[in-house]
Design an enzyme around this catalytic site. Structure first.
Site, PDB file in Angstrom:
ATOM      1  N   GLY A  29      43.059  39.369  38.106  1.00  0.00           N
ATOM      2  CA  GLY A  29      43.942  40.463  37.705  1.00  0.00           C
ATOM      3  C   GLY A  29      43.374  41.814  38.046  1.00  0.00           C
ATOM      4  O   GLY A  29      42.374  41.921  38.759  1.00  0.00           O
ATOM      5  N   ASN A  30      44.021  42.877  37.578  1.00  0.00           N
ATOM      6  CA  ASN A  30      43.506  44.240  37.767  1.00  0.00           C
ATOM      7  C   ASN A  30      43.790  45.075  36.525  1.00  0.00           C
ATOM      8  O   ASN A  30      44.469  44.622  35.609  1.00  0.00           O
ATOM      9  CB  ASN A  30      44.080  44.869  39.041  1.00  0.00           C
ATOM     10  N   ARG A  31      43.275  46.297  36.499  1.00  0.00           N
ATOM     11  CA  ARG A  31      43.283  47.117  35.287  1.00  0.00           C
ATOM     12  C   ARG A  31      44.528  47.972  35.096  1.00  0.00           C
ATOM     13  O   ARG A  31      44.546  48.843  34.239  1.00  0.00           O
ATOM     14  CB  ARG A  31      42.067  48.042  35.286  1.00  0.00           C
ATOM     15  N   SER A  32      45.569  47.765  35.900  1.00  0.00           N
ATOM     16  CA  SER A  32      46.772  48.586  35.740  1.00  0.00           C
ATOM     17  C   SER A  32      47.354  48.420  34.334  1.00  0.00           C
ATOM     18  O   SER A  32      47.540  47.308  33.852  1.00  0.00           O
ATOM     19  CB  SER A  32      47.826  48.165  36.773  1.00  0.00           C
ATOM     20  N   ALA A  96      50.808  47.552  40.475  1.00  0.00           N
ATOM     21  CA  ALA A  96      49.551  47.264  41.172  1.00  0.00           C
ATOM     22  C   ALA A  96      49.581  45.782  41.526  1.00  0.00           C
ATOM     23  O   ALA A  96      49.060  44.934  40.801  1.00  0.00           O
ATOM     24  CB  ALA A  96      48.363  47.594  40.285  1.00  0.00           C
TER      25      ALA A  96
END
Ligand code: C5P
Length: 219
Positions: A29-32, A96
């Site tokens: 995943g990512n931090r968006s 994102a």
């Protein structure tokens, strides 16, 4: 003032991260946080638009008046966007989207074994570029997160992905971008540009939406 600027327009947007499953308990995943996209959706409603928001997994309340469709992965987001696309006037890709996903997602939890685990990833479709490549495309707005040479990279992306507008934020600055409540954007379109100075995401979103409405009605 936003009132009426997008009266009757249909706006399709994406927001938040995508999560790419490795197995039933793990993901890439990512931090968006989705905050910028959700603030834009609220601003579009305030401008009189009919808004459909395709959201990745986020901890945010749906802005009043927004039709929200929840998805998890980039492939699901791609599918939802293309299902909703016919008849839309404006597309804003604020999500994102993960560039890559696990190549061989597992149906069962992977057991611990050995000193190393090499995870193979495969390229996801570029939702924004796919929308912009269509003949009957809406007005297309993309985002770019850059650490350096913001204008050069953003203008390059504007051309390469055939966008009508791009909003670039410089990442790596304190108080800015992912996870934070404040943001600053440099916005570019084929004939011009504008810097939106540091502000809370609501204020920045409202200014960006004004620019989108101006360029959309001038096109
Ligand atoms: O090329 P880059 O990923 O930096 O472009 C960012 C823009 O492209 C964002 O608007 C993002 O929503 C969109 N994007 C997309 N699908 C991808 C990757 C990025 O729609 N697979």
């Amino acid at each position: 003032d936003l009132a009426g600027k997008l009266a009757g327009a249909r706006v399709l947007m994406t927001a938040g991260p995508t999560l790419e499953d490795i197995d039933p308990v793990r993901y890439v995943g990512n931090r968006s946080s989705g905050k910028m996209g959700f603030a834009l959706a609220a601003a579009a409603v305030a401008a009189g638009a009919e808004v459909t928001l395709v959201a990745g997994p986020v901890q945010l309340a749906t802005p009043a008046g927004v039709r929200r469709l929840d998805v998890r992965s980039a492939l699901e987001m791609h599918q939802a966007v293309f299902r909703e696309l016919p008849g839309q006037d404006i597309y804003i890709g604020a999500a994102a989207v993960a560039d890559y996903r696990p190549a061989e997602p597992m149906n069962c939890k992977r057991k611990k074994s050995g000193d190393e685990w090499q995870l193979r990833l495969t390229l996801n479709p570029d939702i924004l570029a796919d929308v912009a490549a269509r003949d009957d495309r809406p007005f297309v707005v993309g985002f770019a997160a850059e650490t350096n040479d913001v204008e050069k990279h953003a203008r390059d992306k504007l051309q390469r992905k055939r966008l009508d507008m791009i909003a670039a934020n410089q990442v790596g600055l304190p108080h800015c971008g992912f996870e934070s409540c404040d943001n600053a954007l440099s916005v570019f379109w084929p004939g011009g540009g504008e810097d939106i100075g540091l502000g809370d995401k609501q204020t920045v979103a409202r200014r960006l939406l004004q620019l989108i409405a101006e360029q959309w009605s001038a096109r």
